[in-house]
Design a protein around this motif. Structure first.
Motif: not given
Length: 85
Positions: A6-7, A14-17, A22-24
């Motif tokens: 869903s994301i 912006a949220f995906i970025g 954060g993962v990086f």
């Protein structure tokens, strides 16, 4: 899994970025900590972060390696100075 789908299906780039940044940051956290604690092995730790991110155990090992650099040298120097006296 539906939450991730869903994301990714939404138009909230912006949220995906934000999630990717954060993962990086978490993936290369040992390399960032190595800049402060174990600068001597920074290059090796940076390279080790790439495959270690796929395994929590390996990532934890690299994290310990990154944070114990100065401590090991400090205690080794202290032990050497005590044995010389």
């Amino acid at each position: 899994m539906e939450f991730i789908d869903s994301i990714l299906a939404s138009d909230n780039y912006a949220f995906i970025g934000f999630i990717l940044i954060g993962v990086f940051i978490l993936w290369f956290l040992p390399a960032m900590l190595a800049l402060a604690f174990n600068r001597k092995h920074f290059k090796y730790i940076l390279l080790a972060c790439i495959p270690a991110g796929f395994s929590l155990i390996a990532w934890g090992g690299v994290l310990v390696w990154a944070t114990t650099g100065k401590a090991i040298g400090k205690y080794a120097n202290k032990a050497n100075s005590e044995t010389e006296t």
